[in-house]
Design a protein around this motif. Structure first.
Motif, PDB file in Angstrom:
ATOM      1  N   GLY A  73       0.791  -1.220   0.000  1.00 21.53           N
ATOM      2  CA  GLY A  73       0.000   0.000   0.000  1.00 21.53           C
ATOM      3  C   GLY A  73       0.821   1.267   0.000  1.00 21.53           C
ATOM      4  N   LYS A  80       3.508   1.313  -4.871  1.00 20.48           N
ATOM      5  CA  LYS A  80       4.360   0.741  -5.910  1.00 20.48           C
ATOM      6  C   LYS A  80       3.572   0.517  -7.203  1.00 20.48           C
ATOM      7  N   SER A  81       2.402  -0.110  -7.052  1.00 19.44           N
ATOM      8  CA  SER A  81       1.588  -0.333  -8.249  1.00 19.44           C
ATOM      9  C   SER A  81       1.156   0.993  -8.848  1.00 19.44           C
ATOM     10  N   THR A  82       0.845   1.940  -7.979  1.00 22.44           N
ATOM     11  CA  THR A  82       0.437   3.266  -8.461  1.00 22.44           C
ATOM     12  C   THR A  82       1.531   3.875  -9.328  1.00 22.44           C
TER      13      THR A  82
HETATM   14  N1  LIG Z   1      -7.930   3.704  -7.717  1.00 22.61           N
HETATM   15  C1  LIG Z   1      -7.682   3.993  -6.434  1.00 22.61           C
HETATM   16  N2  LIG Z   1      -8.544   4.759  -5.732  1.00 22.61           N
HETATM   17  C2  LIG Z   1      -8.283   5.094  -4.454  1.00 22.61           C
HETATM   18  N3  LIG Z   1      -7.203   4.712  -3.789  1.00 22.61           N
HETATM   19  C3  LIG Z   1      -6.304   3.943  -4.418  1.00 22.61           C
HETATM   20  C4  LIG Z   1      -6.492   3.557  -5.773  1.00 22.61           C
HETATM   21  N4  LIG Z   1      -5.431   2.793  -6.152  1.00 22.61           N
HETATM   22  C5  LIG Z   1      -4.627   2.728  -5.072  1.00 22.61           C
HETATM   23  N5  LIG Z   1      -5.143   3.420  -4.028  1.00 22.61           N
HETATM   24  C6  LIG Z   1      -4.525   3.600  -2.727  1.00 22.61           C
HETATM   25  O1  LIG Z   1      -3.189   3.956  -2.931  1.00 22.61           O
HETATM   26  C7  LIG Z   1      -2.338   3.288  -2.048  1.00 22.61           C
HETATM   27  C8  LIG Z   1      -1.238   2.607  -2.804  1.00 22.61           C
HETATM   28  O2  LIG Z   1      -1.754   1.558  -3.552  1.00 22.61           O
HETATM   29  P1  LIG Z   1      -0.840   0.597  -4.410  1.00 22.61           P
HETATM   30  O3  LIG Z   1      -0.055   1.417  -5.339  1.00 22.61           O
HETATM   31  O4  LIG Z   1      -1.728  -0.435  -5.012  1.00 22.61           O
HETATM   32  O5  LIG Z   1       0.095  -0.047  -3.306  1.00 22.61           O
HETATM   33  P2  LIG Z   1       1.185  -1.190  -3.466  1.00 22.61           P
HETATM   34  O6  LIG Z   1       2.465  -0.542  -3.108  1.00 22.61           O
HETATM   35  O7  LIG Z   1       0.833  -2.242  -2.474  1.00 22.61           O
HETATM   36  O8  LIG Z   1       1.143  -1.700  -4.845  1.00 22.61           O
HETATM   37  C9  LIG Z   1      -3.197   2.349  -1.236  1.00 22.61           C
HETATM   38  O9  LIG Z   1      -3.359   2.898   0.038  1.00 22.61           O
HETATM   39  C10 LIG Z   1      -4.500   2.299  -1.947  1.00 22.61           C
HETATM   40  O10 LIG Z   1      -5.545   2.267  -1.023  1.00 22.61           O
END
Ligand SMILES: Nc1ncnc2c1ncn2[C@@H]1O[C@H](COP(=O)(O)OP(=O)(O)O)[C@@H](O)[C@H]1O
Ligand SMILES: [Mg+2]
Lengths: 256, 263
Positions: free
Chosen positions: A37, A40-42
């Motif tokens: 969270g 990273k994916s973002t």
């Molecule tokens: N489309 C979205 N709308 C709202 N919040 C999001 C969305 N995508 C990700 N988040 C939030 O952004 C944060 C980072 O998510 P993400 O990038 O998936 O983390 P990770 O590092 O596990 O891949 C998380 O807290 C998630 O709740």
């Protein structure tokens, strides 16, 4: 090849990326580690233009994707990339063969008659065979993951973004996937960004490893240097301790 | 109290305006993609078959009974007013062809195909399959929306014509068995007054309905958030919105058609 500078991204009030800077050179594999969270994916989705950063720039071959407005141009930009989704994101209305060959239709000029052979080769690379005519729902989680990987590399993109490629696989299979990623790098000279929690695989595939924490890269180092890092956050993460600065930060986070 | 209520209403209105704007963007980008990329022929055919097959039987059934009830009601009324059932075929045919055929088939299609589309695209959205489409060199508008819109445009008129037929047939059955009108009289009533104009009146409406239902369902599906629960919500709201839109648009299209003399 990829230059990200000051990338910001918020979801509502949640500030996920807060001025992230990182560069990836041609032919290099950058591994990004960081807690669940932390964004990273973002970040990967910003790189491929699925999400638009609120601020900063992401330049790939001199094109700043965060400035491109036209959807047809973004589509053109994305052709450089392959993306392996964290949850696979296989098309569940299609067979495995159709999934793996999907990108070939849109990203390459390869005649349809050769698609089956290519799909079979790519599936063999990830250790799967005789599943071409099954549907994703009939596969186990680890198999889906590998199909997703095969789909991402099918069109032989110049740059591949792996989102946790080995999570959920058994240790042997995850080593095979790490080898595959290394292989792709050596043979096809692909540039890659890989997000992973699997430190063994991170040390193996990464030319450099970057740690993402609170929306920034707090450390970027090659695997050897990372092992002996002084940064307490990074130490705690790579050694996997419960106690340490990150846990305290998480608690603070809840109060924000 | 009042300010809070106003605030709520205000933010609801804003949200509505915003989604109307986004839906308009969807229409715009489908025009852009239609102009700039080859058509997904196979997908379009597949969707046509799906929409047609899913909705055909239900449309035929509901229209048949609508025609029956129309004949029965008209028969009863005209018996009371004129002492004998007159012009039953005419009333049934006009109502079916101009109004009920298109509307009934549109409502059935909203409930079946519209819901199916919203649920399918919604599921694809929450499982990142839509993102995957982007990364594999295509676009959800090109690969999913355009084939569905075209399929609706192709299939809904056909369904409406079937609906017209089965309604008139249903009316014929009741006219003969319940009202004692000879079949030949019924069909004379139908064809002596029906012109091409009325037929086009109904047909033009179906195109408007097809656009409404397909865009609303696709839009609702593609803007789904929040997992399985979100898919359920957007499916329900796609159906409710399409059905409402069909009835509202029906009035305005009718008004325009009446104004330009296609009645
Ligand atoms: N489309 C979205 N709308 C709202 N919040 C999001 C969305 N995508 C990700 N988040 C939030 O952004 C944060 C980072 O998510 P993400 O990038 O998936 O983390 P990770 O590092 O596990 O891949 C998380 O807290 C998630 O709740
Ligand atoms: Mg993630």
């Amino acid at each position: 090849m990829i230059r990200a500078a000051g990338v910001m991204k918020s979801f509502g009030a949640r500030r996920v990326l807060r001025g992230l800077d990182i560069g990836v050179n041609e032919g290099e594999t950058l591994v990004i580690i960081g807690g669940s969270g932390c964004g990273k994916s973002t970040f990967l989705k910003c790189v491929i233009g699925l999400l638009r950063p609120d601020g900063g720039s992401i330049e790939v071959d001199g094109v700043d994707v965060s400035k491109v407005q036209d959807e047809v141009q973004i589509a053109e930009y994305r052709r450089k990339f392959g993306y392996c989704f964290q949850e696979g994101a296989l098309f569940d209305s299609m067979t495995i063969f159709e999934n793996v060959s999907f990108g070939l239709r849109y990203l390459t000029d390869i005649p349809v008659s050769r698609h089956r052979g290519i799909a079979r080769d790519k599936l063999a690379l990830v250790g799967l065979k005789d599943i071409e005519d099954m549907k994703p729902a009939q596969l186990s989680g680890g198999m889906k993951k590998r199909v997703a990987l095969a789909r991402a590399i099918a069109a032989e993109p110049r740059c591949i973004l792996y989102d946790e490629p080995t999570t959920g696989l058994d240790p042997i299979m995850s080593d095979i996937i790490s080898e595959l990623i290394l292989d792709l790098k050596k043979k096809l000279k692909v540039t890659a960004i890989a997000v992973t929690h699997d430190m063994k695989s991170a040390y193996k595939i990464g030319d450099r490893i970057a740690m993402l924490h609170e929306g920034r890269m707090i450390e970027v180092a090659d695997p050897q240097a990372l092992k002996s890092t002084k940064n307490p956050y990074v130490r705690q993460f790579i050694e996997g301790h419960r106690e340490g600065p990150i846990r305290m930060k998480l608690r603070e986070y809840g109060e924000e | 109290m009042i300010t809070r209520a106003l605030k709520t209403v205000g933010s609801k209105m804003l949200a509505l305006a915003q989604s109307a704007g986004k839906a308009a963007m969807l229409v715009r980008s489908s025009v852009v993609w239609l102009a700039r990329s080859p058509l997904e022929g196979r997908q379009t055919m597949l969707q046509m078959v799906r929409i047609g097959v899913e909705s055909f039987m239900v449309t035929a059934m509901t229209s048949f009974f609508t025609g029956m009830v129309l004949a029965l009601q008209t028969g009863a009324s005209s018996k009371r007013l004129l002492n004998e059932p007159l012009f039953i075929g005419t009333v049934v045919a006009f109502s079916m062809v101009k109004e009920l055929g298109p509307v009934m088939s549109a409502l059935v299609v909203s409930g079946r195909a519209g819901a199916a589309i919203a649920a399918e695209l919604g599921t694809m959205c929450v499982t990142e399959q839509i993102d995957a489409l982007y990364t594999l060199g295509t676009d959800p508008v090109r690969y999913l929306v355009i084939p569905r819109v075209l399929a609706f445009l192709a299939v809904l008129p056909v369904l409406a014509i079937f609906s017209d037929y089965s309604g008139v047939l249903g009316g014929c059955l009741v006219a003969k068995l319940k009202l004692g009108i000879p079949t030949s009289v019924y069909w004379h009533d139908v064809f002596d007054y029906l012109e091409n104009k009325q037929f086009f009146h109904g047909l033009i409406k179906t195109y408007a309905f097809a656009l409404c239902i397909s865009y609303i369902s696709c839009y609702k599906g593609l803007t789904t958030t929040g997992g399985a629960e979100g898919v359920g919500k957007s499916t329900t709201s796609a159906v409710v919105m399409s059905m409402t839109a069909v009835l509202v648009v029906d009035y305005f299209v009718t008004a325009i058609l009446v104004a330009i003399g296609i009645t």
